[in-house]
Design a protein around this motif. Structure first.
Motif, PDB file in Angstrom:
ATOM      1  N   HIS A 128       0.795  -1.228   0.000  1.00 52.03           N
ATOM      2  CA  HIS A 128       0.000   0.000   0.000  1.00 52.03           C
ATOM      3  C   HIS A 128       0.830   1.282   0.000  1.00 52.03           C
ATOM      4  O   HIS A 128       0.408   2.295  -0.531  1.00 52.03           O
ATOM      5  CB  HIS A 128      -0.923   0.016   1.231  1.00 52.03           C
ATOM      6  CG  HIS A 128      -2.369  -0.134   0.886  1.00 52.03           C
ATOM      7  ND1 HIS A 128      -2.883  -1.250   0.264  1.00 52.03           N
ATOM      8  CD2 HIS A 128      -3.428   0.692   1.072  1.00 52.03           C
ATOM      9  CE1 HIS A 128      -4.187  -1.108   0.090  1.00 52.03           C
ATOM     10  NE2 HIS A 128      -4.540   0.066   0.574  1.00 52.03           N
ATOM     11  N   ASN A 129       1.991   1.248   0.654  1.00 50.38           N
ATOM     12  CA  ASN A 129       2.740   2.501   0.782  1.00 50.38           C
ATOM     13  C   ASN A 129       3.775   2.691  -0.321  1.00 50.38           C
ATOM     14  O   ASN A 129       4.615   3.586  -0.227  1.00 50.38           O
ATOM     15  CB  ASN A 129       3.418   2.584   2.153  1.00 50.38           C
ATOM     16  CG  ASN A 129       4.518   1.548   2.310  1.00 50.38           C
ATOM     17  OD1 ASN A 129       4.433   0.478   1.723  1.00 50.38           O
ATOM     18  ND2 ASN A 129       5.531   1.861   3.104  1.00 50.38           N
ATOM     19  N   ALA A 130       3.710   1.878  -1.368  1.00 52.15           N
ATOM     20  CA  ALA A 130       4.696   2.013  -2.449  1.00 52.15           C
ATOM     21  C   ALA A 130       4.612   3.402  -3.090  1.00 52.15           C
ATOM     22  O   ALA A 130       5.646   4.018  -3.365  1.00 52.15           O
ATOM     23  CB  ALA A 130       4.482   0.923  -3.499  1.00 52.15           C
ATOM     24  N   SER A 133       6.243   5.970  -1.016  1.00 49.61           N
ATOM     25  CA  SER A 133       7.683   5.729  -1.018  1.00 49.61           C
ATOM     26  C   SER A 133       8.328   6.286  -2.281  1.00 49.61           C
ATOM     27  O   SER A 133       9.396   6.913  -2.237  1.00 49.61           O
ATOM     28  CB  SER A 133       7.930   4.228  -0.909  1.00 49.61           C
ATOM     29  OG  SER A 133       9.262   3.934  -1.190  1.00 49.61           O
ATOM     30  N   PRO A 144       8.718  12.535   7.703  1.00 53.21           N
ATOM     31  CA  PRO A 144       7.750  11.455   7.933  1.00 53.21           C
ATOM     32  C   PRO A 144       6.911  11.200   6.688  1.00 53.21           C
ATOM     33  O   PRO A 144       6.456  12.137   6.043  1.00 53.21           O
ATOM     34  CB  PRO A 144       6.893  11.977   9.095  1.00 53.21           C
ATOM     35  CG  PRO A 144       7.229  13.406   9.266  1.00 53.21           C
ATOM     36  CD  PRO A 144       8.546  13.647   8.634  1.00 53.21           C
ATOM     37  N   THR A 145       6.752   9.937   6.361  1.00 55.40           N
ATOM     38  CA  THR A 145       6.034   9.551   5.139  1.00 55.40           C
ATOM     39  C   THR A 145       5.008   8.490   5.502  1.00 55.40           C
ATOM     40  O   THR A 145       5.366   7.392   5.910  1.00 55.40           O
ATOM     41  CB  THR A 145       7.045   9.008   4.097  1.00 55.40           C
ATOM     42  OG1 THR A 145       7.982  10.049   3.807  1.00 55.40           O
ATOM     43  CG2 THR A 145       6.363   8.593   2.819  1.00 55.40           C
ATOM     44  N   LEU A 146       3.760   8.863   5.368  1.00 51.21           N
ATOM     45  CA  LEU A 146       2.703   8.011   5.894  1.00 51.21           C
ATOM     46  C   LEU A 146       1.662   7.742   4.816  1.00 51.21           C
ATOM     47  O   LEU A 146       1.329   8.622   4.030  1.00 51.21           O
ATOM     48  CB  LEU A 146       2.034   8.738   7.068  1.00 51.21           C
ATOM     49  CG  LEU A 146       1.232   7.908   8.048  1.00 51.21           C
ATOM     50  CD1 LEU A 146       2.162   7.029   8.882  1.00 51.21           C
ATOM     51  CD2 LEU A 146       0.435   8.811   8.990  1.00 51.21           C
ATOM     52  N   THR A 147       1.139   6.531   4.795  1.00 50.49           N
ATOM     53  CA  THR A 147       0.003   6.211   3.933  1.00 50.49           C
ATOM     54  C   THR A 147      -1.157   5.759   4.812  1.00 50.49           C
ATOM     55  O   THR A 147      -0.959   4.944   5.722  1.00 50.49           O
ATOM     56  CB  THR A 147       0.360   5.097   2.930  1.00 50.49           C
ATOM     57  OG1 THR A 147       1.495   5.517   2.176  1.00 50.49           O
ATOM     58  CG2 THR A 147      -0.796   4.823   1.978  1.00 50.49           C
ATOM     59  N   VAL A 148      -2.307   6.311   4.544  1.00 48.35           N
ATOM     60  CA  VAL A 148      -3.483   5.969   5.355  1.00 48.35           C
ATOM     61  C   VAL A 148      -4.613   5.523   4.440  1.00 48.35           C
ATOM     62  O   VAL A 148      -4.674   5.917   3.272  1.00 48.35           O
ATOM     63  CB  VAL A 148      -3.947   7.160   6.228  1.00 48.35           C
ATOM     64  CG1 VAL A 148      -2.839   7.580   7.166  1.00 48.35           C
ATOM     65  CG2 VAL A 148      -4.391   8.341   5.380  1.00 48.35           C
ATOM     66  N   THR A 149      -5.480   4.700   4.977  1.00 49.64           N
ATOM     67  CA  THR A 149      -6.581   4.211   4.157  1.00 49.64           C
ATOM     68  C   THR A 149      -7.886   4.136   4.936  1.00 49.64           C
ATOM     69  O   THR A 149      -7.898   3.768   6.119  1.00 49.64           O
ATOM     70  CB  THR A 149      -6.243   2.815   3.556  1.00 49.64           C
ATOM     71  OG1 THR A 149      -7.320   2.383   2.745  1.00 49.64           O
ATOM     72  CG2 THR A 149      -5.999   1.782   4.631  1.00 49.64           C
ATOM     73  N   GLN A 150      -8.912   4.557   4.275  1.00 50.53           N
ATOM     74  CA  GLN A 150     -10.288   4.404   4.747  1.00 50.53           C
ATOM     75  C   GLN A 150     -11.138   4.395   3.485  1.00 50.53           C
ATOM     76  O   GLN A 150     -10.661   4.780   2.428  1.00 50.53           O
ATOM     77  CB  GLN A 150     -10.707   5.599   5.602  1.00 50.53           C
ATOM     78  CG  GLN A 150     -10.280   5.516   7.043  1.00 50.53           C
ATOM     79  CD  GLN A 150     -10.711   6.750   7.816  1.00 50.53           C
ATOM     80  OE1 GLN A 150     -10.528   7.868   7.359  1.00 50.53           O
ATOM     81  NE2 GLN A 150     -11.286   6.554   8.972  1.00 50.53           N
TER      82      GLN A 150
END
Lengths: 365, 385
Positions: A128-130, A133, A144-150
């Motif tokens: 998911h965080n590709a 990235s 900071p590098t963040l992936t979020v999902t909803q």
């Protein structure tokens, strides 16, 4: 926080100028797609749109989702004119379905070649965080590098977190965005669950029945506490009210769920709910309403695209006409493009649980 | 000050904290073949055996594991009824975020249609959304999908929420089930060991996959005080940084990891010498342990007490940061840490030696680190007053 730059990739091109052109030109039919022999429509991003040879040089193996995200994020930086060297920059990427197309490619690998003979490249791109990235490495951002999902409010949650990170000075700038890719499996699922517009035209004010046409693309905002003259607008607030909060007035007050008199309501109606009549409670005879989903398609992250329209309108002090104006309920719509004094825009989204989220965008002074 | 008022964990090391501490104390580990699904792959894995029936949700193992850990954490925090509180839910995962049901896809691919059962489960199964509805939480809900640092990052996000007034209590951590897709994927990368893993060992051959859930209940001091809860454990800091280097390999100098640890220490307002031990990411892959061991030695010195608990749990991916936060907190609370199981021989390229036996610790602070696909690095500092 303020929106200093916007990058966007959607079915009609790349860049904020391209999006503004689409707002000016109005609706255009989406492309025809075929799902297992059945003809359908989708707002797909043309491969030419994401064929950049400079930025994507080092990421030849990246999938379409990552490419759209990298280009939108890079364009947001460029659009802001901010020099990012030695600045504390973070990345927050939101998505509902993530790299599902690459995930299904990986499942093809398993089915075709066996579990011991799958491609490591396909696997690593299916995580998911590709996309985030790739944004980080392509733009050389080490924050900071963040992936979020909803499913319904991922962009709202990302924006809310960006506000918090800026407030606590974790970052000086944040690239916060949303990305989604269309694929035939997702199209099949949508068709099984929702009603597709047989002529490819989303009718955002029909409410029930609601018709969707899948879209894909990416939007990134560069946000900061800084308030330069060329900023688009201020993100005044992000409210997410959960149905579980019910009628508890204390909690609702704590969440700040008060009624705000905006100059414009932008609603996220795009057929992603089978019945969108819940939006009737938010429209007002005194405040014009707009919905721009017919320009980019139905997406769980559609709010990011509608907010982009809102940010442009605040910067330009200009109303863009609704691209599709079928209006069986006589709602007060923006029927024609015109200059206007716009102070506050409210972008509204509902979930299938009748939960509501609103992003308030205010003119910069 | 953000208190830690509850802990919950389920992994191959134990279905609750007590069982886990027993496994740690006895240096007991349970790697075995995959039994959850048919696979020709013979890698040893760390499966959870015997999830209590009341948490079992058909086809949603990640959610079942999460529910089990969260129920325990809420009980530990003496939180029965959440209706009066603003409770945020921030959880990390990898598997629960993906629609990767092989049977669904096989049917779609072959016949052009497929039953929607697994799709419905997926659409209703966003980890944080599901848990938030299930426990009737009335605050923000967010699923973090930052690969193997997801759990640590989720705890960091919850810390920010609490410090900025978005909620008064937060349930944070991570959960992941053992699944065919990552098993095949990690196998294809050539980083899975055919033996039980040996973090930081000279002869380490790679990781073992595991599954589980680890959750902490975080709470503002005011909220805990109002409830009459006194906890001497607290979440002191969080740092996160990207390598901006490679999709799957850590930066050779560990620049992102170093930055994230330094940020977590500055967040906590402490110096490296204040840290009594580190629960390292320690996957037992060649690159991870080499980079991490050197960064830790560089920041904390070679005398640091350090361990990896992945020898007990395997690499639980999105759950790892949550589980290791719980283990780190439990270490501070209990005053001891287990042997870094699997470690036997020092690697001359790594200046640190993990603890070889159950070790008493006396300090007030501990750090838990996570490194992830995509070059994400995250660290949290946990304190005890």
């Amino acid at each position: 926080m303020n929106i200093l730059g916007i990058g966007i990739v959607f079915s009609r091109g790349r860049g904020i100028d391209c999006f503004e052109k689409a707002l000016q030109e109005g609706w255009r039919a989406p492309s025809e797609v075929e799902i297992k022999g059945k003809k359908s429509f989708a707002y797909q991003v043309d491969p030419q749109t994401i064929s950049d040879k400079t930025l994507l040089k080092k990421m030849r193996r990246a999938d379409k989702l990552s490419r759209m995200a990298v280009l939108a994020a890079a364009d947001a930086l460029n659009n802001s004119g901010i020099e990012i060297t030695n600045k504390k920059i973070g990345i927050i990427t939101s998505t509902a379905f993530g790299a599902h197309v690459t995930t299904f490619d990986f499942l093809n690998d398993i089915l075709d070649h066996g579990e011991a003979n799958v491609s490591p490249t396909t696997f690593s791109n299916s995580v998911h965080n590709a996309a985030a990235s790739y944004v980080s490495s392509a733009l050389d951002i080490e924050g900071p590098t963040l992936t979020v999902t909803q499913f319904f409010f991922s962009f709202h949650s990302a924006l809310q977190l960006a506000q918090v990170w800026l407030d606590e000075k974790r970052c000086d700038y944040i690239l916060v965005g949303a990305v989604e890719q269309y694929g035939d499996v997702l199209g099949y699922i949508y068709d099984s669950k929702l009603k597709q517009a047989s002529d490819g035209r989303i009718r955002p004010f029909n409410f029930t029945p609601a018709y969707h046409v899948p879209g894909e693309g990416a939007v990134f905002f560069l946000v900061s506490k800084e308030d330069p003259e060329n900023a688009y607008c201020k993100v005044e607030d992000i409210k997410i009210r959960h149905s579980r909060e019910g009628g508890n007035p204390a909690l609702r007050q704590a969440q700040g769920d008060n009624i705000v008199q905006a100059d414009l309501n932008i609603i996220d109606t795009d057929g992603m709910l089978s019945d969108e009549s819940v939006y009737m409670s938010t429209v007002s005879p005194h405040i014009p309403t707009a919905a721009y989903s017919p320009l980019f398609g139905s997406m769980m992250i559609g709010s990011a695209f509608n907010c982009t329209a809102g940010a442009l309108m605040l910067k330009k002090q200009f109303y863009y006409a609704n691209p599709v104006m079928d209006n069986p309920r006589g709602i007060h719509l923006i029927n024609n493009a015109r200059c206007a004094n716009i102070e506050l825009i409210r972008c509204i989204r509902y979930s299938c649980h009748s939960e509501k989220a609103a992003i308030y965008l205010r003119k910069n002074h | 000050m953000i208190s830690i008022t509850g802990l919950g964990a389920i992994s191959a090391a134990g279905r609750n904290i007590a069982e886990t501490l027993d496994s740690f104390s006895l240096n007991r580990r349970t790697a075995g073949p995959v039994t959850l699904f048919d696979t020709p792959l013979k890698y040893p894995v760390f499966e959870v055996k015997g999830i209590p029936d009341k948490y079992n949700l058909e086809g949603q193992r990640t959610l079942s594991l999460a529910l089990c850990a969260i129920d325990a954490a809420l009980k530990d925090a003496a939180l029965d009824d959440l209706s009066s509180y603003r409770v945020g839910v921030c959880l990390g995962t990898t598997v629960a975020s993906q629609l990767n049901d092989l049977e669904f896809y096989k049917s779609y691919r072959t016949t052009g249609s497929a039953p929607m059962t697994s799709v419905d489960r997926y659409l209703k199964g966003n980890l944080a959304e599901f848990i938030s509805h299930r426990i009737k939480a009335k605050g923000p809900a967010l699923t973090v999908v930052n690969a193997c640092s997801s759990g640590t990052d989720a705890i960091g996000v919850a810390l920010s929420w609490l410090n900025n007034g978005l909620c008064d209590i937060a349930v944070a951590g991570g959960a992941d089930e053992l699944n065919r897709v990552p098993l095949c994927g990690f196998g294809s990368l050539g980083i899975v060991s055919m033996d039980p893993c040996a973090p930081f060992d000279r002869d380490r051959k790679g990781l073992n996959l595991g599954e589980g859930a680890g959750v902490v209940v975080l709470e503002t001091k005011e909220s805990a005080g109002k409830r009459g809860i006194i906890s001497d454990l607290f979440l002191a800091g969080y740092g996160s940084s990207s390598d901006a280097y490679h999709l799957t390999a850590p930066h050779p100098e560990g620049t992102g990891l170093k930055a994230s640890i330094e940020k977590s220490l500055s967040d906590a307002g402490i110096q490296p010498h204040d840290v009594s031990f580190i629960n390292a990411h320690g996957t037992a892959t060649h690159d991870n342990d080499l980079v991490e061991g050197n960064v830790l030695a560089n920041i904390f010195g070679t005398g640091l007490k350090m361990l990896s608990t992945k020898g007990f749990t395997g690499h639980t991916l999105g759950a790892a940061g949550g589980l290791e936060a719980v283990f780190t907190t439990a270490g501070l609370r209990e005053g001891w840490i287990p042997a870094s199981t699997g470690f036997e021989n020092k690697d001359d390229a790594i200046p640190l030696i993990p603890v070889r036996e159950k070790t008493n610790i006396a300090g007030r602070y501990a750090v838990s680190t996570s490194l992830a696909f995509g070059g994400n690095n995250a660290a949290i500092v946990i304190g005890r007053m």
